[in-house]
Design an enzyme around this catalytic site. Structure first.
Site, PDB file in Angstrom:
ATOM      1  N   CYS A   1       0.822  -1.220   0.000  1.00 14.41           N
ATOM      2  CA  CYS A   1       0.000   0.000   0.000  1.00 14.41           C
ATOM      3  C   CYS A   1       0.854   1.267   0.000  1.00 14.41           C
ATOM      4  O   CYS A   1       0.347   2.362  -0.186  1.00 14.41           O
ATOM      5  CB  CYS A   1      -0.904   0.050   1.219  1.00 14.41           C
ATOM      6  SG  CYS A   1      -2.222  -1.163   1.147  1.00 14.41           S
ATOM      7  N   VAL A   2       2.125   1.128   0.297  1.00 10.97           N
ATOM      8  CA  VAL A   2       2.975   2.323   0.310  1.00 10.97           C
ATOM      9  C   VAL A   2       4.138   2.119  -0.641  1.00 10.97           C
ATOM     10  O   VAL A   2       5.092   2.784  -0.684  1.00 10.97           O
ATOM     11  CB  VAL A   2       3.503   2.678   1.724  1.00 10.97           C
ATOM     12  CG1 VAL A   2       2.389   3.274   2.550  1.00 10.97           C
ATOM     13  CG2 VAL A   2       4.101   1.471   2.406  1.00 10.97           C
TER      14      VAL A   2
END
Lengths: 103, 156
Positions: free
Chosen positions: A102-103
């Site tokens: 997600c990052v």
């Protein structure tokens, strides 16, 4: 699953066009996939691709944007090199599956 | 590519706790990682995330936060919030989720635009000097809506 022809070689890819077998990857294939993404590979692109290969070989994990910055690839530059999704596109060109972070 | 793909998001960050701010930042950064145009609009206490004096002192709420799983009176012991914050930041750091200051810089470098809400700026008597350099402008709600034309608006 599908088969695509890049640089004259048949390559296994998933539904989104990510290579499923990294052992099939070559620099010529990278050029062809990049061209499909509208990217012409320069030394700066290769710097990123090489980092991806290094990290996958040593940590079995794709680098995050933050870790790429720590390894000398400024975030702004990364987005310029691979517009419209830098980690995704770099990963595709480098012959890996779509990153699941997600990052 | 599937039809109806999201092309643009406007994310409102309205809360000033660590657990209030991070979701907005992760959503904004994640949008840019997917090639989605993104803007972040900071309002009320969410503005602490871009206020120079406060952005690196953001804490987890250990009081009035049932999800923490500790009784409120324990959460109120001095130092509890700081300790919980330290633990959480450490876990996030290991996942390469940066501290707020660094995250704001990363999101801005990723091409997301950052704005502050005029009503809050007036209320707290702030000026552009109080904000980190990544904040582009102070916007009225009307300007925010104008700028969000065609975007999904996400309120956090």
């Amino acid at each position: 699953m599908a088969t695509m022809k890049y640089a004259g070689i048949s390559v296994e890819v998933d539904d989104e066009g990510y290579m499923t077998d990294h052992s099939q990857w070559s620099e010529d294939i990278a050029q062809a996939i990049a061209a499909e993404e509208g990217i012409k590979l320069t030394d700066d692109h290769w710097q990123v691709i090489n980092i991806l290969h290094d990290q996958m070989n040593t940590k079995e994990q794709l680098p995050t944007i933050r870790s790429l910055k720590k390894l000398g690839v400024e975030t702004k530059r990364l987005y310029e090199l691979f517009p419209g999704g830098p980690v995704k596109k770099a990963s595709r060109v480098a012959g890996y599956l779509k990153p699941a972070s997600c990052v | 590519m599937a039809e109806g793909k999201i092309k643009k998001v406007s994310i409102v960050c309205s809360k000033g706790s660590l657990e209030g701010i991070y979701p907005a930042l992760i959503m904004a950064n994640g949008a840019r990682m997917e090639g989605i145009e993104a803007s972040l609009f900071f309002t009320f206490f969410g503005m602490d995330a871009v206020t120079k004096k406060k952005m690196n002192k953001i804490k987890v709420a250990t009081v009035g936060n049932p999800a923490m799983g500790i009784p409120t009176w324990i959460g109120a012991i001095p130092g509890m919030s700081a300790m919980a914050t330290r633990m959480m930041l450490k876990t996030m750091d290991a996942l390469d989720i940066p501290p707020i200051g660094e995250f704001i810089e990363m999101i801005s470098d990723a091409g997301c635009k950052l704005f502050a809400c005029k009503a809050t700026v007036d209320m707290f008597k702030l000026s552009m000097d109080d904000f980190c350099p990544q904040v582009e402008k102070v916007l009225t709600v009307g300007e925010f809506y104008a700028l969000s034309a065609g975007a999904e608006i996400i309120f956090t």
